[in-house]
Design a protein around this motif. Sequence first.
Motif, PDB file in Angstrom:
ATOM      1  N   CYS A 144      97.864   5.484  84.453  1.00 55.39           N
ATOM      2  CA  CYS A 144      98.262   4.135  84.058  1.00 55.39           C
ATOM      3  C   CYS A 144      99.627   4.206  83.369  1.00 55.39           C
ATOM      4  O   CYS A 144      99.805   5.008  82.446  1.00 55.39           O
ATOM      5  CB  CYS A 144      97.221   3.545  83.122  1.00 55.39           C
ATOM      6  N   PRO A 145     100.597   3.378  83.759  1.00 56.48           N
ATOM      7  CA  PRO A 145     101.930   3.415  83.143  1.00 56.48           C
ATOM      8  C   PRO A 145     101.935   2.669  81.798  1.00 56.48           C
ATOM      9  O   PRO A 145     102.523   1.600  81.647  1.00 56.48           O
ATOM     10  CB  PRO A 145     102.808   2.716  84.178  1.00 56.48           C
ATOM     11  N   VAL A 146     101.285   3.255  80.810  1.00 54.13           N
ATOM     12  CA  VAL A 146     101.004   2.567  79.558  1.00 54.13           C
ATOM     13  C   VAL A 146     102.274   2.103  78.852  1.00 54.13           C
ATOM     14  O   VAL A 146     102.365   0.962  78.393  1.00 54.13           O
ATOM     15  CB  VAL A 146     100.164   3.462  78.632  1.00 54.13           C
ATOM     16  N   GLN A 147     103.257   2.977  78.732  1.00 54.70           N
ATOM     17  CA  GLN A 147     104.453   2.588  77.995  1.00 54.70           C
ATOM     18  C   GLN A 147     105.196   1.447  78.690  1.00 54.70           C
ATOM     19  O   GLN A 147     105.722   0.547  78.030  1.00 54.70           O
ATOM     20  CB  GLN A 147     105.386   3.792  77.805  1.00 54.70           C
ATOM     21  N   LYS A 148     105.220   1.447  80.015  1.00 60.34           N
ATOM     22  CA  LYS A 148     105.831   0.331  80.748  1.00 60.34           C
ATOM     23  C   LYS A 148     105.107  -0.976  80.448  1.00 60.34           C
ATOM     24  O   LYS A 148     105.725  -2.031  80.282  1.00 60.34           O
ATOM     25  CB  LYS A 148     105.793   0.595  82.262  1.00 60.34           C
ATOM     26  N   LEU A 149     103.769  -0.908  80.397  1.00 64.42           N
ATOM     27  CA  LEU A 149     102.981  -2.099  80.105  1.00 64.42           C
ATOM     28  C   LEU A 149     103.278  -2.607  78.696  1.00 64.42           C
ATOM     29  O   LEU A 149     103.472  -3.810  78.475  1.00 64.42           O
ATOM     30  CB  LEU A 149     101.498  -1.796  80.265  1.00 64.42           C
TER      31      LEU A 149
ATOM     32  N   ALA B 226      97.742   9.075  73.913  1.00 61.53           N
ATOM     33  CA  ALA B 226      99.069   9.298  73.342  1.00 61.53           C
ATOM     34  C   ALA B 226      99.805  10.411  74.085  1.00 61.53           C
ATOM     35  O   ALA B 226     100.991  10.276  74.426  1.00 61.53           O
ATOM     36  CB  ALA B 226      98.947   9.636  71.864  1.00 61.53           C
ATOM     37  N   LEU B 227      99.126  11.506  74.344  1.00 63.37           N
ATOM     38  CA  LEU B 227      99.772  12.648  75.005  1.00 63.37           C
ATOM     39  C   LEU B 227     100.100  12.345  76.455  1.00 63.37           C
ATOM     40  O   LEU B 227     101.183  12.688  76.949  1.00 63.37           O
ATOM     41  CB  LEU B 227      98.871  13.876  74.904  1.00 63.37           C
ATOM     42  N   LEU B 228      99.172  11.697  77.161  1.00 64.72           N
ATOM     43  CA  LEU B 228      99.399  11.403  78.576  1.00 64.72           C
ATOM     44  C   LEU B 228     100.567  10.448  78.758  1.00 64.72           C
ATOM     45  O   LEU B 228     101.375  10.606  79.681  1.00 64.72           O
ATOM     46  CB  LEU B 228      98.122  10.809  79.184  1.00 64.72           C
ATOM     47  N   ALA B 229     100.674   9.476  77.876  1.00 63.18           N
ATOM     48  CA  ALA B 229     101.789   8.524  77.979  1.00 63.18           C
ATOM     49  C   ALA B 229     103.132   9.229  77.875  1.00 63.18           C
ATOM     50  O   ALA B 229     104.102   8.864  78.553  1.00 63.18           O
ATOM     51  CB  ALA B 229     101.663   7.461  76.890  1.00 63.18           C
ATOM     52  N   LYS B 230     103.213  10.243  77.020  1.00 69.33           N
ATOM     53  CA  LYS B 230     104.457  10.995  76.867  1.00 69.33           C
ATOM     54  C   LYS B 230     104.774  11.766  78.146  1.00 69.33           C
ATOM     55  O   LYS B 230     105.933  11.797  78.602  1.00 69.33           O
ATOM     56  CB  LYS B 230     104.334  11.936  75.667  1.00 69.33           C
TER      57      LYS B 230
ATOM     58  N   LEU C  93     107.828  10.778  80.446  1.00 72.16           N
ATOM     59  CA  LEU C  93     108.821  11.787  80.080  1.00 72.16           C
ATOM     60  C   LEU C  93     109.588  11.362  78.829  1.00 72.16           C
ATOM     61  O   LEU C  93     110.793  11.580  78.705  1.00 72.16           O
ATOM     62  CB  LEU C  93     109.774  12.070  81.246  1.00 72.16           C
ATOM     63  N   ARG C  94     108.851  10.737  77.901  1.00 74.02           N
ATOM     64  CA  ARG C  94     109.433  10.293  76.632  1.00 74.02           C
ATOM     65  C   ARG C  94     108.543  10.773  75.492  1.00 74.02           C
ATOM     66  O   ARG C  94     107.376  10.395  75.411  1.00 74.02           O
ATOM     67  CB  ARG C  94     109.518   8.763  76.594  1.00 74.02           C
ATOM     68  N   ALA C  95     109.088  11.587  74.620  1.00 77.56           N
ATOM     69  CA  ALA C  95     108.293  12.086  73.498  1.00 77.56           C
ATOM     70  C   ALA C  95     107.930  10.979  72.515  1.00 77.56           C
ATOM     71  O   ALA C  95     106.953  11.096  71.772  1.00 77.56           O
ATOM     72  CB  ALA C  95     109.062  13.187  72.753  1.00 77.56           C
ATOM     73  N   ASP C  96     108.693   9.880  72.529  1.00 80.69           N
ATOM     74  CA  ASP C  96     108.407   8.785  71.601  1.00 80.69           C
ATOM     75  C   ASP C  96     107.486   7.729  72.203  1.00 80.69           C
ATOM     76  O   ASP C  96     107.207   6.706  71.571  1.00 80.69           O
ATOM     77  CB  ASP C  96     109.706   8.119  71.138  1.00 80.69           C
ATOM     78  N   ALA C  97     106.994   7.942  73.417  1.00 82.46           N
ATOM     79  CA  ALA C  97     106.067   6.985  74.025  1.00 82.46           C
ATOM     80  C   ALA C  97     104.729   7.025  73.301  1.00 82.46           C
ATOM     81  O   ALA C  97     104.244   8.095  72.921  1.00 82.46           O
ATOM     82  CB  ALA C  97     105.871   7.310  75.506  1.00 82.46           C
TER      83      ALA C  97
END
Length: 462
Positions: free
Chosen positions: A304-309, A339-343, A347-351
């Motif tokens: 799931c593209p969580v950070q995009k959402l 949290a880890l999967l979103a990063k 490819l963003r450590a702050d995601a």
Amino acid sequence: MQDKPSAMQNQPSPDHQHADLIIKAGWIAPVAPETGALADHALVVRGDTIVDLLPTPLADQKWRADEVVELGNHLLIPGLVNAHTHAAMNLFRGLADDLPLMTWLEQHIWPAEGQWMSEAFVRDGTRLAAAEMIRSGTTCFADMYFFPETTARVAMEAGLRAVLFSPILDFPTPMGAGPDDYLRLATEAADNWRHEPRVTIGFGPHAPYTVSDGPLEKVLTLAEELDAPVMMHVHETAGEIHQAVETSGERPLTRLKQLGLLNPRLLAVHMTQLLDEEIQWLAETGSQVVHCPESNLKLASGFCPVQKLLDAGINVALGTDGSASNNDLDMVGETRTAALLAKGVSLRADAVPAATALRMATLNGARALGLESRTGSLEIGKQADMIAVDLGALETQPVYDPVAQLVYAATRDQVTHSWVAGRCLMADRRLTTLNAALIAKNAAEWQRNIAPNNDRANNESR
């Protein structure tokens, strides 16, 4: 460690207000407003409601309570909200591992349900799940499974808060003969439980590939009439998308949009296959997403593209899915994985930083379920739903940031206390509303029935 109330605490005083419960913790993370973790604070409860949150020295000056709980090394947070599970499937935990979704579902789970599904199965399976959820820090869960009224009765017995999505399918199951049956049962359940503040009944059309347009149109109408939420598995795998395009020429989310199902009532579960255009649709319609990272990983369903959402302003909650595909109901672990999967995916450590992950596991879940005004954060006026996590263990020392330590280092075994509406469901890891020994015994009996050849006792006797 729980203090015994002193005689002085029970005496009315002109200098102190009276409360039922005061919890003094090393840190309190209220989640909202976004203040981070508050050191050496106290939370004050009267009846089922939070009435104050203030530094401990000020609490000592202002309040007296019948019960005071001292938790010096603990982090107090809102109770975790498991926004998607199939609780009774705990009795199928480990039955069919390491298989892709449709093989797992069509060749193993559906046949097992056809053979074993009953109200007794749901009762015993949900009791097992409720015990695990309390011990893992969950205080509110969203369930999508058969016989929701049986699940409601177990939730009441356990003391948990529950939003129960009555299943809708095109085909017969042990619960009903078809869509009309399922819709009738859902509306009856909603009516039967409309006065119970800790139970909500919604509609749970299983997935686009198992529910046709007619029943979905009826779900939309009934959900609006009853002001009820709708939960559906959507875009769980690439195979689901491919099959839909082959048979109808359109992606499932396009079909749901045309039917009008994309709206704030919808909790779209999984959503591992999303185009940028589809993310925009979700944002525009106020539709909500429930992310189940560990189930998606185990079934190789996608990401799931969580950070995009989140960047698009979409509310994203967290769920475990059922224990038949996860294989646990551990929301502490699920929060870390999210949290880890979103990063890794972005490819963003702050995601999805730790505070965001905790919010997804608490307030975002409450918002998705329509419970934001009652639970999900430790705010004055909300229900006293909270858990305590012991950060004093060697594995979580030293503590620089309590919320980050919870998300990245703590485990569910460090959850020591749980309260829902001010009622204690677990104290010092001891369940107060459920009989753990009896639940374990019942689970063993179901195992002997469901898979007798795998029973350890039977194998040892040969």
